[in-house]
Design a protein around this motif. Structure first.
Motif, mmCIF file in Angstrom:
data_model
loop_
_atom_site.group_PDB
_atom_site.id
_atom_site.type_symbol
_atom_site.label_atom_id
_atom_site.label_comp_id
_atom_site.label_asym_id
_atom_site.label_seq_id
_atom_site.Cartn_x
_atom_site.Cartn_y
_atom_site.Cartn_z
ATOM 1 N N PRO A 174 -12.624 7.160 -0.091
ATOM 2 C CA PRO A 174 -13.368 6.823 1.126
ATOM 3 C C PRO A 174 -13.591 5.312 1.229
ATOM 4 O O PRO A 174 -13.589 4.587 0.233
ATOM 5 C CB PRO A 174 -14.703 7.563 0.947
ATOM 6 N N GLY A 175 -13.776 4.851 2.459
ATOM 7 C CA GLY A 175 -14.067 3.444 2.688
ATOM 8 C C GLY A 175 -12.959 2.741 3.447
ATOM 9 O O GLY A 175 -12.050 3.368 4.002
ATOM 10 N N ASP A 176 -13.070 1.400 3.465
ATOM 11 C CA ASP A 176 -12.121 0.571 4.206
ATOM 12 C C ASP A 176 -10.888 0.277 3.357
ATOM 13 O O ASP A 176 -10.987 -0.026 2.159
ATOM 14 C CB ASP A 176 -12.776 -0.750 4.609
ATOM 15 N N HIS A 177 -9.721 0.337 4.015
ATOM 16 C CA HIS A 177 -8.444 0.017 3.387
ATOM 17 C C HIS A 177 -7.730 -0.993 4.283
ATOM 18 O O HIS A 177 -7.015 -0.609 5.212
ATOM 19 C CB HIS A 177 -7.602 1.284 3.197
ATOM 20 N N PRO A 178 -7.906 -2.282 4.047
ATOM 21 C CA PRO A 178 -7.346 -3.308 4.944
ATOM 22 C C PRO A 178 -5.834 -3.349 4.893
ATOM 23 O O PRO A 178 -5.215 -3.252 3.829
ATOM 24 C CB PRO A 178 -7.953 -4.609 4.418
ATOM 25 N N ALA A 179 -5.233 -3.479 6.068
ATOM 26 C CA ALA A 179 -3.778 -3.536 6.176
ATOM 27 C C ALA A 179 -3.417 -4.345 7.413
ATOM 28 O O ALA A 179 -4.282 -4.843 8.136
ATOM 29 C CB ALA A 179 -3.177 -2.130 6.239
ATOM 30 N N ALA A 180 -2.121 -4.477 7.661
ATOM 31 C CA ALA A 180 -1.631 -5.224 8.821
ATOM 32 C C ALA A 180 -0.238 -4.736 9.173
ATOM 33 O O ALA A 180 0.494 -4.207 8.323
ATOM 34 C CB ALA A 180 -1.604 -6.722 8.548
ATOM 35 N N VAL A 181 0.121 -4.897 10.443
ATOM 36 C CA VAL A 181 1.478 -4.667 10.918
ATOM 37 C C VAL A 181 2.139 -6.024 11.073
ATOM 38 O O VAL A 181 1.609 -6.913 11.758
ATOM 39 C CB VAL A 181 1.473 -3.904 12.261
ATOM 40 N N GLY A 200 -15.750 9.588 4.437
ATOM 41 C CA GLY A 200 -16.440 9.893 3.192
ATOM 42 C C GLY A 200 -17.589 8.939 2.958
ATOM 43 O O GLY A 200 -17.892 8.076 3.796
ATOM 44 N N PRO A 201 -18.272 9.027 1.810
ATOM 45 C CA PRO A 201 -19.411 8.145 1.512
ATOM 46 C C PRO A 201 -18.973 6.678 1.439
ATOM 47 O O PRO A 201 -17.905 6.362 0.918
ATOM 48 C CB PRO A 201 -19.902 8.643 0.149
ATOM 49 N N THR A 202 -19.818 5.812 1.977
ATOM 50 C CA THR A 202 -19.538 4.371 1.927
ATOM 51 C C THR A 202 -20.626 3.668 1.135
ATOM 52 O O THR A 202 -21.776 4.123 1.079
ATOM 53 C CB THR A 202 -19.456 3.774 3.340
ATOM 54 N N LEU A 203 -20.262 2.541 0.541
ATOM 55 C CA LEU A 203 -21.189 1.754 -0.262
ATOM 56 C C LEU A 203 -20.973 0.281 0.040
ATOM 57 O O LEU A 203 -19.854 -0.225 -0.079
ATOM 58 C CB LEU A 203 -20.969 2.015 -1.758
ATOM 59 N N ALA A 204 -22.044 -0.407 0.446
ATOM 60 C CA ALA A 204 -22.010 -1.858 0.655
ATOM 61 C C ALA A 204 -22.737 -2.528 -0.502
ATOM 62 O O ALA A 204 -23.939 -2.318 -0.694
ATOM 63 C CB ALA A 204 -22.662 -2.216 1.988
#
Length: 363
Positions: A174-181, A200-204
């Protein structure tokens, strides 16, 4: 999903109107003024072709890449996709050929990350099928697929809309998965950010480490390291507090940092401190906050000494010590030669007091 080509619109010409006598008179006066200006400029130094500036569009790639418009958002600066692990997400990329020749554009997905200074960067293409990118484990960039449309030929003055998919693995965290085209054509690359979140659960969470002071005076800076220890991207804010021997020293009020700290990333930054003292022993407290995360603090201490003045005082003290040492050596040398002390007058032999023998008994 086929690639959709749409010719871009071109301006159409309108029929010219017949000039009136007043317009013809104005045109004649303008032509006369231009002739006079040309005659006056004939004596000026001619400008060679090499000195004339080139067109502003000479360095432009002649094509653009951006998210395709659609739905309630006619224009988007980036892609935003979200879903649970194990699902397939879809979106479309718009490629516009603004030039007069055909363009061949190659498309791929790439992992995004923070460079050492906090700037966003993307990893290079995978060197071999199934290999990792730059030695790192494949990330969200490998989830992006253009299928048979990975290479697109775009006719002149045409926009192509290219569909792509993002397949979230069943075991994706779960969480952010940074990507680019990334679109590549004629040795030029254009990247479009992909904000991808797995449900899903997030944590900062973040920490600040390795705080130190570099430089002095108006050029003093506070160096530190930020670490994102959660699973979502953060927009941090920083505040600096300083306490000296004589009270609080002007620091920096809280301000937003110009970066987006991605999950699991570590960046090394510096904060200008123009209010640094000239002479003081300072205790620094660096506090970093971000929405949803607990404040992170780190401390450090620093001595501020004006070494130019201190060096002058030290040289003066060293010189004074040398003079005193020379005087002591001079007095000791005279005594060693048997002469009288330097500032004591000699006493005549007949007037000297009798010497007594020290026996311990009084007389």
């Amino acid at each position: 999903m086929p690639v959709l080509h749409t010719p871009t619109s071109t301006p159409t010409s309108t029929p010219a109107s017949i000039p009136t006598p007043v317009q013809r008179l104005c045109t004649a006066l303008l032509a006369a003024a231009l002739l006079l200006g040309t005659a006056g400029a004939a004596t000026a130094t001619p400008v060679t072709a090499a000195a004339t500036p080139t067109a502003a569009t000479a360095d432009e790639p002649g094509w653009t890449a951006e998210p395709a418009a659609g739905g309630a958002a006619p224009t988007r600066p980036y892609f935003y996709l979200a879903g649970p692990a194990g699902t397939v997400l879809e979106d479309r990329l718009a490629l516009t050929n603004t030039s007069d020749r055909e363009r061949t554009v190659t498309l791929r997905g790439a992992d995004a990350y923070n460079a050492a200074d906090g700037a966003l960067a993307v990893r290079p293409p995978t060197p071999a099928a199934g290999g990792s990118q730059s030695g790192a484990a494949p990330g969200a960039g490998s989830w992006i697929s253009f299928g048979t449309a990975a290479t697109v030929k775009i006719p002149p003055r045409t926009r192509a809309v290219v569909p792509f998919t993002v397949t979230l693995p069943p075991a994706a965290l779960p969480g952010d998965h940074p990507a680019a085209v990334i679109a590549t054509a004629d040795d030029h690359e254009a990247g479009v950010r992909v904000h991808l979140r797995v449900g899903g659960p997030t944590l900062a969470a973040l920490t600040v480490e390795d705080v130190s002071v570099r430089g002095k005076g108006a050029r003093a800076v506070v160096a530190y390291t930020l670490v994102n220890r959660g699973n979502v991207a953060l927009a941090p804010e920083l505040a600096l507090r300083a306490e000296g021997l004589f009270g609080e020293v002007p620091g920096r009020t809280s301000r937003a940092l110009p970066l987006e700290l991605l999950p699991g990333q570590r960046v090394s930054l510096t904060e200008p401190w123009p209010g640094a003292p000239v002479l003081d022993d300072v205790a620094l407290t660096l506090t970093v906050t971000a929405p949803g995360a607990a404040p992170a603090t780190a401390t450090a201490s620093a001595w501020f000494v004006p070494w130019g003045i201190a060096g002058g005082v030290g040289a003066g003290l060293l010189g004074l010590g040398g003079v005193v040492l020379a005087a002591l050596l001079l007095v000791r040398g005279r005594r060693a030669r048997g002469g009288p002390p330097a500032e004591e007058e000699p006493v005549p032999a007949g007037n000297r007091a009798p010497e007594h023998e020290l026996t311990g008994a009084s007389r």
